[in-house]
Motif scaffolding. Structure first.
Motif, PDB file in Angstrom:
ATOM      1  N   PRO A   1       0.850  -1.209   0.000  1.00 22.26           N
ATOM      2  CA  PRO A   1       0.000   0.000   0.000  1.00 22.26           C
ATOM      3  C   PRO A   1       0.880   1.252   0.000  1.00 22.26           C
ATOM      4  CG  PRO A   1       0.030  -0.989   2.185  1.00 22.26           C
ATOM      5  CD  PRO A   1       0.747  -1.949   1.282  1.00 22.26           C
ATOM      6  N   THR A   2       0.504   2.237  -0.777  1.00 20.39           N
ATOM      7  CA  THR A   2       1.291   3.474  -0.852  1.00 20.39           C
ATOM      8  C   THR A   2       0.508   4.703  -0.413  1.00 20.39           C
ATOM      9  OG1 THR A   2       0.677   3.796  -3.175  1.00 20.39           O
ATOM     10  CG2 THR A   2       2.717   2.571  -2.731  1.00 20.39           C
ATOM     11  N   GLY A   3      -0.757   4.547  -0.118  1.00 23.43           N
ATOM     12  CA  GLY A   3      -1.509   5.710   0.339  1.00 23.43           C
ATOM     13  C   GLY A   3      -3.010   5.513   0.245  1.00 23.43           C
ATOM     14  N   ALA A   4      -3.733   6.295   1.027  1.00 23.37           N
ATOM     15  CA  ALA A   4      -5.200   6.275   1.010  1.00 23.37           C
ATOM     16  C   ALA A   4      -5.693   7.642   1.447  1.00 23.37           C
ATOM     17  CB  ALA A   4      -5.733   5.185   1.933  1.00 23.37           C
ATOM     18  N   ASN A   5      -6.858   8.030   0.944  1.00 26.20           N
ATOM     19  CA  ASN A   5      -7.435   9.306   1.374  1.00 26.20           C
ATOM     20  C   ASN A   5      -8.951   9.278   1.225  1.00 26.20           C
ATOM     21  OD1 ASN A   5      -8.244  10.573  -1.313  1.00 26.20           O
ATOM     22  ND2 ASN A   5      -6.078  10.132  -1.681  1.00 26.20           N
ATOM     23  N   VAL A   6      -9.589  10.157   1.932  1.00 26.88           N
ATOM     24  CA  VAL A   6     -11.043  10.277   1.899  1.00 26.88           C
ATOM     25  C   VAL A   6     -11.399  11.717   1.561  1.00 26.88           C
ATOM     26  CG1 VAL A   6     -13.194  10.068   3.211  1.00 26.88           C
ATOM     27  CG2 VAL A   6     -11.314   8.465   3.634  1.00 26.88           C
ATOM     28  N   SER A   7     -12.325  11.900   0.639  1.00 22.52           N
ATOM     29  CA  SER A   7     -12.808  13.230   0.284  1.00 22.52           C
ATOM     30  C   SER A   7     -14.331  13.211   0.260  1.00 22.52           C
ATOM     31  CB  SER A   7     -12.262  13.669  -1.083  1.00 22.52           C
ATOM     32  OG  SER A   7     -12.675  12.773  -2.093  1.00 22.52           O
ATOM     33  N   SER A   8     -14.915  14.389   0.344  1.00 22.53           N
ATOM     34  CA  SER A   8     -16.375  14.468   0.341  1.00 22.53           C
ATOM     35  C   SER A   8     -16.838  15.769  -0.288  1.00 22.53           C
ATOM     36  CB  SER A   8     -16.911  14.368   1.774  1.00 22.53           C
ATOM     37  OG  SER A   8     -16.490  15.479   2.543  1.00 22.53           O
ATOM     38  N   TYR A   9     -18.041  15.728  -0.798  1.00 18.98           N
ATOM     39  CA  TYR A   9     -18.665  16.963  -1.282  1.00 18.98           C
ATOM     40  C   TYR A   9     -20.172  16.846  -1.068  1.00 18.98           C
ATOM     41  CZ  TYR A   9     -20.229  14.530  -5.527  1.00 18.98           C
ATOM     42  OH  TYR A   9     -20.836  13.671  -6.405  1.00 18.98           O
ATOM     43  N   THR A  10     -20.801  17.985  -0.889  1.00 17.23           N
ATOM     44  CA  THR A  10     -22.233  18.023  -0.609  1.00 17.23           C
ATOM     45  C   THR A  10     -22.952  18.749  -1.729  1.00 17.23           C
ATOM     46  OG1 THR A  10     -21.825  18.038   1.779  1.00 17.23           O
ATOM     47  CG2 THR A  10     -24.002  18.771   1.038  1.00 17.23           C
TER      48      THR A  10
END
Length: 247
Positions: A111-120
């Motif tokens: 694994p080299t990375g993970a991220n979480v994003s959001s928009y409404t």
């Protein structure tokens, strides 16, 4: 009355003033003669030094990559963060099983990375969880097989994002550098000998030389891009510029 200088009966009578003048004239004459000789000799040596030819030599080697790297990026989007995370975990397991089935060791995939994003939008929040894994292997044949079967991941519900493509590298350039420089120098000498032959001269020692940069490119052109792997077959190229003396 002081004696005077005169030609009389073939005899040159000299007074002190005349002797000094004559001596000075002789020194000047000899100096000019010496300067003329040195100038002429210097021009001759300069002309000989200019007898050279500058040519370029080329060397090319076809090689096969010895390192395969594949950055795999995938994601899941949901209005529920836990659901998006669960989907990414399932995809990760499917990818690990895919590479395990091809015979890759466990540590080949990291694994080299993970991220979480959001928009409404319109009062609804969407969550996107993105994960990245990296494959690193010296088994080029097995890596090619993985690329050929990568769409098997689609049947497992894994959708790879754009940019998830295999890249192949040749890392043993230092092993072939000396041989290629020697080959490029021989090619340059062959070109110099052709020039010399046309001018009725011979090729002597190397006066100076400049090595160009080594380049490594796909042997059959650039085949990189989304959905298509880079080629493991490379062409290494170097150009040298050599100045040879002419004899």
């Amino acid at each position: 009355m002081q004696p005077t200088s005169a030609l009389h009966g073939g005899t040159f009578l000299r007074d002190p003033v005349t002797l000094r003048w004559f001596g000075t004239a002789m020194i000047v004459t000899l100096g000019l003669a010496s300067a003329g000789y040195l100038l002429g000799d210097g021009l001759l040596r300069a002309k000989e030094a200019e007898r050279s030819v500058t040519v370029r030599g080329l060397a090319e080697h076809d090689v096969t990559a010895d390192l395969a790297t594949w950055t795999i990026s995938y994601s899941a989007t949901s209005t529920d963060l836990a659901s998006a995370q669960a989907k990414v975990r399932r995809d990760t397991q499917a990818i690990e099983q895919f590479f395990d089935g091809l015979g890759f060791p466990d540590d080949a995939l990291q694994p080299t990375g993970a991220n979480v994003s959001s928009y409404t939008q319109n009062g609804t929040t969407q969550y996107t969880v993105r994960q990245r894994l990296a494959l690193r292997s010296g088994d080029i044949a097995r890596a090619q097989k993985a690329v050929a079967q990568q769409f098997d991941l689609v049947s497992r519900g894994v959708f790879l994002e754009e940019g998830s493509a295999m890249a192949y590298s040749f890392t043993r350039l230092n092993d072939i550098k000396p041989e290629m420089v020697a080959e490029a120098t021989r090619d340059a000498r062959a070109a110099a000998e052709q020039f010399a032959k046309d001018s009725g001269a011979g090729v002597g020692a190397i006066m100076n030389a400049t090595q160009g940069y080594f380049t490594i490119e796909a042997r059959d052109g650039d085949s990189g891009g989304w959905g298509v792997s880079d080629s493991p077959y490379k062409k290494v190229r170097v150009v040298t510029t050599v100045n040879f003396a002419l004899e």
